[in-house]
Design a protein around this motif. Structure first.
Motif, PDB file in Angstrom:
ATOM      1  N   MET A 177       0.796  -1.213  -0.070  1.00 61.11           N
ATOM      2  CA  MET A 177      -0.034   0.092  -0.088  1.00 61.11           C
ATOM      3  C   MET A 177       0.943   1.122   0.094  1.00 61.11           C
ATOM      4  SD  MET A 177      -2.459   1.115   3.327  1.00 61.11           S
ATOM      5  CE  MET A 177      -3.902   0.529   2.489  1.00 61.11           C
ATOM      6  N   LYS A 178       0.474   2.346  -0.630  1.00 63.85           N
ATOM      7  CA  LYS A 178       1.221   3.679  -0.759  1.00 63.85           C
ATOM      8  C   LYS A 178       0.928   4.493   0.487  1.00 63.85           C
ATOM      9  CE  LYS A 178       2.713   2.926  -5.011  1.00 63.85           C
ATOM     10  NZ  LYS A 178       4.170   2.712  -5.326  1.00 63.85           N
ATOM     11  N   LEU A 179       1.917   5.217   1.050  1.00 57.33           N
ATOM     12  CA  LEU A 179       1.520   5.989   2.089  1.00 57.33           C
ATOM     13  C   LEU A 179       0.440   6.938   1.873  1.00 57.33           C
ATOM     14  CD1 LEU A 179       2.348   6.928   4.961  1.00 57.33           C
ATOM     15  CD2 LEU A 179       4.039   8.481   3.768  1.00 57.33           C
ATOM     16  N   SER A 180       0.359   7.200   0.637  1.00 54.14           N
ATOM     17  CA  SER A 180      -0.823   8.322   0.234  1.00 54.14           C
ATOM     18  C   SER A 180      -2.105   7.762   0.266  1.00 54.14           C
ATOM     19  CB  SER A 180      -0.533   8.659  -1.234  1.00 54.14           C
ATOM     20  OG  SER A 180      -0.559   7.561  -2.148  1.00 54.14           O
ATOM     21  N   ASN A 181      -2.318   6.328   0.587  1.00 51.78           N
ATOM     22  CA  ASN A 181      -3.422   5.824   0.385  1.00 51.78           C
ATOM     23  C   ASN A 181      -3.942   5.218   1.903  1.00 51.78           C
ATOM     24  OD1 ASN A 181      -3.952   6.124  -2.182  1.00 51.78           O
ATOM     25  ND2 ASN A 181      -2.965   4.133  -2.659  1.00 51.78           N
ATOM     26  N   LEU A 182      -2.990   5.506   2.865  1.00 52.37           N
ATOM     27  CA  LEU A 182      -2.903   5.077   4.281  1.00 52.37           C
ATOM     28  C   LEU A 182      -4.108   5.959   4.922  1.00 52.37           C
ATOM     29  CD1 LEU A 182      -1.902   3.046   6.459  1.00 52.37           C
ATOM     30  CD2 LEU A 182      -0.436   4.869   7.067  1.00 52.37           C
ATOM     31  N   PRO A 183      -5.234   5.545   5.691  1.00 51.68           N
ATOM     32  CA  PRO A 183      -6.298   6.497   6.302  1.00 51.68           C
ATOM     33  C   PRO A 183      -5.421   7.256   7.354  1.00 51.68           C
ATOM     34  CG  PRO A 183      -6.909   3.979   6.028  1.00 51.68           C
ATOM     35  CD  PRO A 183      -5.507   4.071   5.818  1.00 51.68           C
ATOM     36  N   ILE A 184      -6.182   8.422   7.696  1.00 52.72           N
ATOM     37  CA  ILE A 184      -5.652   9.145   9.081  1.00 52.72           C
ATOM     38  C   ILE A 184      -6.019   8.245  10.121  1.00 52.72           C
ATOM     39  CG2 ILE A 184      -6.140  11.046  10.269  1.00 52.72           C
ATOM     40  CD1 ILE A 184      -7.229  12.391   7.747  1.00 52.72           C
ATOM     41  N   GLY A 185      -4.830   8.388  11.060  1.00 47.82           N
ATOM     42  CA  GLY A 185      -4.754   7.553  12.296  1.00 47.82           C
ATOM     43  C   GLY A 185      -4.459   6.133  12.378  1.00 47.82           C
ATOM     44  N   ILE A 224       6.458   6.107  -1.310  1.00 46.53           N
ATOM     45  CA  ILE A 224       6.656   5.351  -0.177  1.00 46.53           C
ATOM     46  C   ILE A 224       5.700   4.152   0.212  1.00 46.53           C
ATOM     47  CG2 ILE A 224       6.910   5.621   2.620  1.00 46.53           C
ATOM     48  CD1 ILE A 224       7.543   8.545   1.999  1.00 46.53           C
ATOM     49  N   GLU A 225       6.208   3.042   0.308  1.00 44.98           N
ATOM     50  CA  GLU A 225       5.408   1.918   0.356  1.00 44.98           C
ATOM     51  C   GLU A 225       5.126   1.492   1.760  1.00 44.98           C
ATOM     52  OE1 GLU A 225       5.633  -1.204  -2.175  1.00 44.98           O
ATOM     53  OE2 GLU A 225       6.339  -0.051  -3.996  1.00 44.98           O
ATOM     54  N   VAL A 226       3.993   1.145   2.362  1.00 42.14           N
ATOM     55  CA  VAL A 226       3.915   0.806   3.850  1.00 42.14           C
ATOM     56  C   VAL A 226       3.092  -0.477   4.095  1.00 42.14           C
ATOM     57  CG1 VAL A 226       4.167   3.096   4.740  1.00 42.14           C
ATOM     58  CG2 VAL A 226       1.915   2.035   3.945  1.00 42.14           C
ATOM     59  N   ASP A 227       3.151  -1.006   5.127  1.00 39.73           N
ATOM     60  CA  ASP A 227       2.427  -2.099   5.582  1.00 39.73           C
ATOM     61  C   ASP A 227       1.480  -1.907   6.584  1.00 39.73           C
ATOM     62  OD1 ASP A 227       1.513  -4.781   5.595  1.00 39.73           O
ATOM     63  OD2 ASP A 227       2.943  -5.733   6.511  1.00 39.73           O
ATOM     64  N   PRO A 228       0.244  -1.556   6.570  1.00 36.00           N
ATOM     65  CA  PRO A 228      -0.697  -1.269   7.990  1.00 36.00           C
ATOM     66  C   PRO A 228      -0.442  -2.154   8.937  1.00 36.00           C
ATOM     67  CG  PRO A 228      -1.836  -1.094   5.668  1.00 36.00           C
ATOM     68  CD  PRO A 228      -0.518  -1.847   5.249  1.00 36.00           C
ATOM     69  N   ILE A 229      -0.583  -1.550  10.205  1.00 28.17           N
ATOM     70  CA  ILE A 229      -0.373  -2.625  11.422  1.00 28.17           C
ATOM     71  C   ILE A 229      -1.830  -2.936  11.791  1.00 28.17           C
ATOM     72  CG2 ILE A 229       0.416  -2.759  13.602  1.00 28.17           C
ATOM     73  CD1 ILE A 229       2.501  -0.992  12.957  1.00 28.17           C
ATOM     74  N   GLU A 230      -2.360  -4.172  11.605  1.00 27.13           N
ATOM     75  CA  GLU A 230      -3.225  -4.572  12.275  1.00 27.13           C
ATOM     76  C   GLU A 230      -4.017  -4.182  13.434  1.00 27.13           C
ATOM     77  OE1 GLU A 230      -5.916  -5.403   9.778  1.00 27.13           O
ATOM     78  OE2 GLU A 230      -4.428  -5.097   8.301  1.00 27.13           O
ATOM     79  N   GLY A 231      -5.319  -3.560  13.769  1.00 25.45           N
ATOM     80  CA  GLY A 231      -5.422  -3.535  15.095  1.00 25.45           C
ATOM     81  C   GLY A 231      -5.068  -2.310  15.804  1.00 25.45           C
ATOM     82  N   GLU A 232      -4.236  -1.315  15.394  1.00 32.13           N
ATOM     83  CA  GLU A 232      -3.478  -0.420  15.836  1.00 32.13           C
ATOM     84  C   GLU A 232      -4.129   0.735  15.170  1.00 32.13           C
ATOM     85  OE1 GLU A 232       0.404  -0.303  16.956  1.00 32.13           O
ATOM     86  OE2 GLU A 232       0.555  -2.351  17.434  1.00 32.13           O
ATOM     87  N   ALA A 233      -4.323   1.920  16.037  1.00 37.43           N
ATOM     88  CA  ALA A 233      -4.812   3.210  15.652  1.00 37.43           C
ATOM     89  C   ALA A 233      -4.040   4.342  16.333  1.00 37.43           C
ATOM     90  CB  ALA A 233      -6.190   3.511  15.483  1.00 37.43           C
ATOM     91  N   LEU A 234      -4.071   5.603  16.198  1.00 36.72           N
ATOM     92  CA  LEU A 234      -3.270   6.646  16.853  1.00 36.72           C
ATOM     93  C   LEU A 234      -3.884   6.960  18.207  1.00 36.72           C
ATOM     94  CD1 LEU A 234      -1.302   9.015  16.829  1.00 36.72           C
ATOM     95  CD2 LEU A 234      -3.106  10.419  15.822  1.00 36.72           C
TER      96      LEU A 234
END
Length: 79
Positions: A1-9, A69-79
């Motif tokens: 996933m691209k950083l630009s597509n990562l949801p806020i938080g 920038i490519e990222v891998d979301p961390i499941e179950g974690e939010a800000l």
């Protein structure tokens, strides 16, 4: 996933930093390196730039740079 597509938080881990030449060096110098945790704090009203939290500091990036920038979301974690 691209950083630009990562949801806020949403927390993620950087997996790849793209770009070429001076841009890539600038991103790496700012601490945007693989295996680093990152979170999008906010997005400007018109969608560009974005504010991210990385290594205990806040950084603002253009969407054009965030797409490299490519990222891998961390499941179950939010800000």
């Amino acid at each position: 996933m691209k950083l630009s597509n990562l949801p806020i938080g949403r927390n993620a881990v950087i997996t790849k930093v793209g770009g070429e030449g001076a841009l890539r060096c600038r991103l790496l110098d700012m601490g945007i390196i693989p295996k680093t945790r990152i979170v999008i704090r906010s997005v400007a009203p018109l969608g560009d730039p974005i504010e991210i939290r990385i290594r205990d500091y806040t950084l603002t990036l253009r969407m054009e740079d965030a797409e490299k920038i490519e990222v891998d979301p961390i499941e179950g974690e939010a800000l």
